[in-house]
Design a protein around this motif. Structure first.
Motif, PDB file in Angstrom:
ATOM      1  N   ASP A 182       0.829  -1.217   0.000  1.00  0.00           N
ATOM      2  CA  ASP A 182       0.000   0.000   0.000  1.00  0.00           C
ATOM      3  C   ASP A 182       0.861   1.263   0.000  1.00  0.00           C
ATOM      4  N   GLN A 183       1.884   1.280   0.857  1.00  0.00           N
ATOM      5  CA  GLN A 183       2.788   2.437   0.893  1.00  0.00           C
ATOM      6  C   GLN A 183       3.503   2.601  -0.448  1.00  0.00           C
ATOM      7  N   ALA A 184       3.938   1.486  -1.032  1.00  0.00           N
ATOM      8  CA  ALA A 184       4.638   1.562  -2.322  1.00  0.00           C
ATOM      9  C   ALA A 184       3.720   2.164  -3.385  1.00  0.00           C
ATOM     10  N   ARG A 185       2.473   1.729  -3.427  1.00  0.00           N
ATOM     11  CA  ARG A 185       1.539   2.276  -4.421  1.00  0.00           C
ATOM     12  C   ARG A 185       1.371   3.787  -4.241  1.00  0.00           C
ATOM     13  N   ARG A 186       1.196   4.224  -2.980  1.00  0.00           N
ATOM     14  CA  ARG A 186       0.973   5.654  -2.725  1.00  0.00           C
ATOM     15  C   ARG A 186       2.180   6.483  -3.167  1.00  0.00           C
ATOM     16  N   GLU A 246       7.248  -7.914  -3.000  1.00  0.00           N
ATOM     17  CA  GLU A 246       5.972  -7.312  -2.566  1.00  0.00           C
ATOM     18  C   GLU A 246       5.816  -5.884  -3.099  1.00  0.00           C
ATOM     19  N   VAL A 247       6.828  -5.045  -2.877  1.00  0.00           N
ATOM     20  CA  VAL A 247       6.648  -3.630  -3.223  1.00  0.00           C
ATOM     21  C   VAL A 247       6.860  -3.355  -4.714  1.00  0.00           C
ATOM     22  N   LEU A 248       7.723  -4.132  -5.353  1.00  0.00           N
ATOM     23  CA  LEU A 248       7.957  -3.877  -6.777  1.00  0.00           C
ATOM     24  C   LEU A 248       6.796  -4.343  -7.644  1.00  0.00           C
ATOM     25  N   VAL A 249       6.139  -5.421  -7.251  1.00  0.00           N
ATOM     26  CA  VAL A 249       4.942  -5.837  -7.991  1.00  0.00           C
ATOM     27  C   VAL A 249       3.852  -4.773  -7.857  1.00  0.00           C
ATOM     28  N   ALA A 250       3.688  -4.235  -6.651  1.00  0.00           N
ATOM     29  CA  ALA A 250       2.705  -3.162  -6.450  1.00  0.00           C
ATOM     30  C   ALA A 250       3.081  -1.923  -7.274  1.00  0.00           C
ATOM     31  N   ALA A 251       4.357  -1.574  -7.260  1.00  0.00           N
ATOM     32  CA  ALA A 251       4.813  -0.411  -8.035  1.00  0.00           C
ATOM     33  C   ALA A 251       4.598  -0.636  -9.524  1.00  0.00           C
ATOM     34  N   GLU A 308       2.299  -2.355 -11.007  1.00  0.00           N
ATOM     35  CA  GLU A 308       0.884  -2.198 -11.358  1.00  0.00           C
ATOM     36  C   GLU A 308       0.515  -0.719 -11.470  1.00  0.00           C
ATOM     37  N   VAL A 309       0.978   0.078 -10.518  1.00  0.00           N
ATOM     38  CA  VAL A 309       0.658   1.510 -10.536  1.00  0.00           C
ATOM     39  C   VAL A 309       1.253   2.196 -11.760  1.00  0.00           C
ATOM     40  N   ALA A 310       2.457   1.761 -12.148  1.00  0.00           N
ATOM     41  CA  ALA A 310       3.177   2.420 -13.250  1.00  0.00           C
ATOM     42  C   ALA A 310       2.933   1.737 -14.591  1.00  0.00           C
ATOM     43  N   ARG A 311       1.910   0.912 -14.680  1.00  0.00           N
ATOM     44  CA  ARG A 311       1.660   0.180 -15.928  1.00  0.00           C
ATOM     45  C   ARG A 311       1.591   1.140 -17.128  1.00  0.00           C
ATOM     46  N   GLY A 312       2.337   0.796 -18.183  1.00  0.00           N
ATOM     47  CA  GLY A 312       2.345   1.621 -19.395  1.00  0.00           C
ATOM     48  C   GLY A 312       3.341   2.763 -19.375  1.00  0.00           C
ATOM     49  N   GLN A 313       3.994   3.004 -18.230  1.00  0.00           N
ATOM     50  CA  GLN A 313       4.950   4.122 -18.123  1.00  0.00           C
ATOM     51  C   GLN A 313       6.390   3.680 -18.393  1.00  0.00           C
ATOM     52  N   ARG A 314       6.579   2.420 -18.624  1.00  0.00           N
ATOM     53  CA  ARG A 314       7.895   1.816 -18.904  1.00  0.00           C
ATOM     54  C   ARG A 314       8.961   2.299 -17.911  1.00  0.00           C
TER      55      ARG A 314
END
Length: 316
Positions: free
Chosen positions: A111-115, A141-146, A148-154
Motif C-alpha cells: 500500500d505504501q509503495a503504491r501511494r 511485494e513492493v515492486l509488484v505493487a509499483a 501495477e501503478v506504473a503500468r504503461g509508463q515503462r
C-alpha cells in the motif's frame, strides 16, 4: 621533422542493446546502442550519451551526512517535492528507492509503495527507476505493487536477483517495464542472469545490468574491470552481455567514511564537503569510462559536474 602518428582504430562486430524508459506521455530516455567503447567517437557509434539519475527516497533519510541532507532541505520529507527539486537540479531520470519497506526501516508494504509511486509519477514527467529495499521477499511485494501503478509508463524495476528474478520478470512482462538484473561484481553471473531473464520472455531491450558498484577506494577498480569486460564481450558479439549498465554511485560513495567523517581527519584529507563531493564525482566519471549508461547520484553539485563531464566527453 614532424611525425604523424595514426590513431589505432578497433573494428567491433557487436552492439549494445538499446533500452527505452518513459513514454506514453512521460519524457523518454534511451540508453545503449553503442558500437564502440565509451567516448571513442572516432571509432564507432555512440547514439545515446550516458544519463544522470537522482536518487529520491520514499521517506526522509535518517543517516545522511549534513553536507548531503543540507543540499535538499525540507524536500527530503516529501518524495513528490524531492522529485520536483531533483528535476530542477538537472535529473534526467528519477531513481525512487522504496527504503521504508526494509524490515529495519519501517517494514512498509504494497500500500505504501503504491501511494509513493503514484505521488512521484504525478509530481514529475521524467522516467522512473524504482528500487526495492534489497530484501528479495520485500522487493517482490513492493515492486509488484509499483509495477501495477506504473503500468504503461515503462519504468525500470530492481534489483532483480537470483532469488526473485521470476517475480520481477513476470511483473515487467505484464506491465511493460524494464528489469534491472543485479549480480555481485562477476561477469559470468551477470551473463547467466541475463540468459535466465530472456528465457522467461523478456526481450534484450527490457534488461539493464547492475554489475554492483564499488566506490572510490572500496573496489572501484574491480567494478571497473568487470564492467569493461562486460562491454568488451558485448562488442565482440556476445549478445547476452550487451545490455546497458546502471550504477548506484551516490549510495555507495556517501556511506564511506571519507564522505561521512566530519572531524579528526588528517589535514591532507581536505575539507569535508569538498572531499565527499569528489568521492561521488570521481567514482561516477570512472564508471562512465568503464561503460556505465546510467549513474545514480545524490548531491546536486555532483550532478552538475558529472553532466558537464559527459557533455565534454560526448562532444555535445
Amino acid at each position: 621533422m614532424a611525425v604523424v602518428a595514426e590513431v589505432p582504430v578497433e573494428k567491433w562486430v557487436g552492439q549494445v542493446h538499446e533500452v527505452r524508459l518513459g513514454g506514453n506521455g512521460r519524457r523518454e530516455v534511451v540508453v545503449g546502442g553503442e558500437t564502440t567503447l565509451p567516448f571513442l567517437r572516432f571509432e564507432g557509434a555512440l547514439p545515446h550519451p550516458p544519463v544522470v539519475a537522482i536518487e529520491v527516497r520514499d521517506r526522509e533519510p535518517r543517516d545522511w551526512p549534513a553536507p548531503l541532507s543540507g543540499a535538499w532541505g525540507d524536500a527530503l520529507k516529501d518524495p513528490g517535492a524531492w522529485a520536483k527539486k531533483a528535476t530542477q537540479f538537472g535529473a534526467e531520470i528519477i531513481c525512487l528507492r522504496l527504503a521504508s519497506a526494509h524490515p529495519e526501516e519501517g517494514d512498509t508494504g504494497a500500500d505504501q509503495a503504491r501511494r509513493v509511486v503514484e505521488t512521484v509519477l504525478g509530481a514529475v514527467d521524467l522516467p522512473l527507476i524504482i528500487l526495492g529495499p534489497e530484501v528479495p521477499a520485500k522487493d517482490n511485494e513492493v515492486l509488484v505493487a509499483a509495477s501495477e501503478v506504473a503500468r504503461g509508463q515503462r519504468v525500470a524495476l530492481g534489483p532483480c536477483v537470483e532469488k526473485n528474478y521470476r517475480t520481477i520478470a513476470a511483473a515487467c512482462l505484464a506491465d511493460g517495464h524494464v528489469a534491472i538484473a543485479k549480480t555481485p561484481i562477476e561477469i559470468n553471473l551477470a551473463k547467466q542472469l541475463n540468459i535466465l531473464l530472456l528465457d522467461l520472455g523478456l526481450s534484450p531491450d527490457q534488461v539493464l545490468v547492475d554489475p554492483s558498484t564499488g566506490a572510490l577506494g572500496y573496489g572501484l577498480e574491480y567494478s571497473y574491470s568487470v564492467m569493461e569486460r562486460l562491454r568488451l564481450a558485448g562488442l565482440t558479439g556476445d549478445k547476452m552481455t550487451a545490455m546497458p549498465m546502471f550504477n548506484t554511485v551516490g549510495e555507495e560513495t556517501w556511506r564511506q567514511k571519507e564522505s561521512r567523517a566530519a572531524g579528526g581527519m588528517p589535514p591532507s584529507w581536505g575539507e569535508w564537503e569538498e572531499r565527499a563531493l569528489l568521492w561521488e564525482e570521481i567514482t561516477a566519471i570512472g564508471l562512465l569510462h568503464a561503460g556505465s549508461d546510467i549513474v545514480v547520484l545524490r548531491h546536486p553539485r555532483s550532478v552538475e559536474k558529472v553532466k558537464r563531464a559527459i557533455q565534454a566527453l560526448s562532444g555535445k
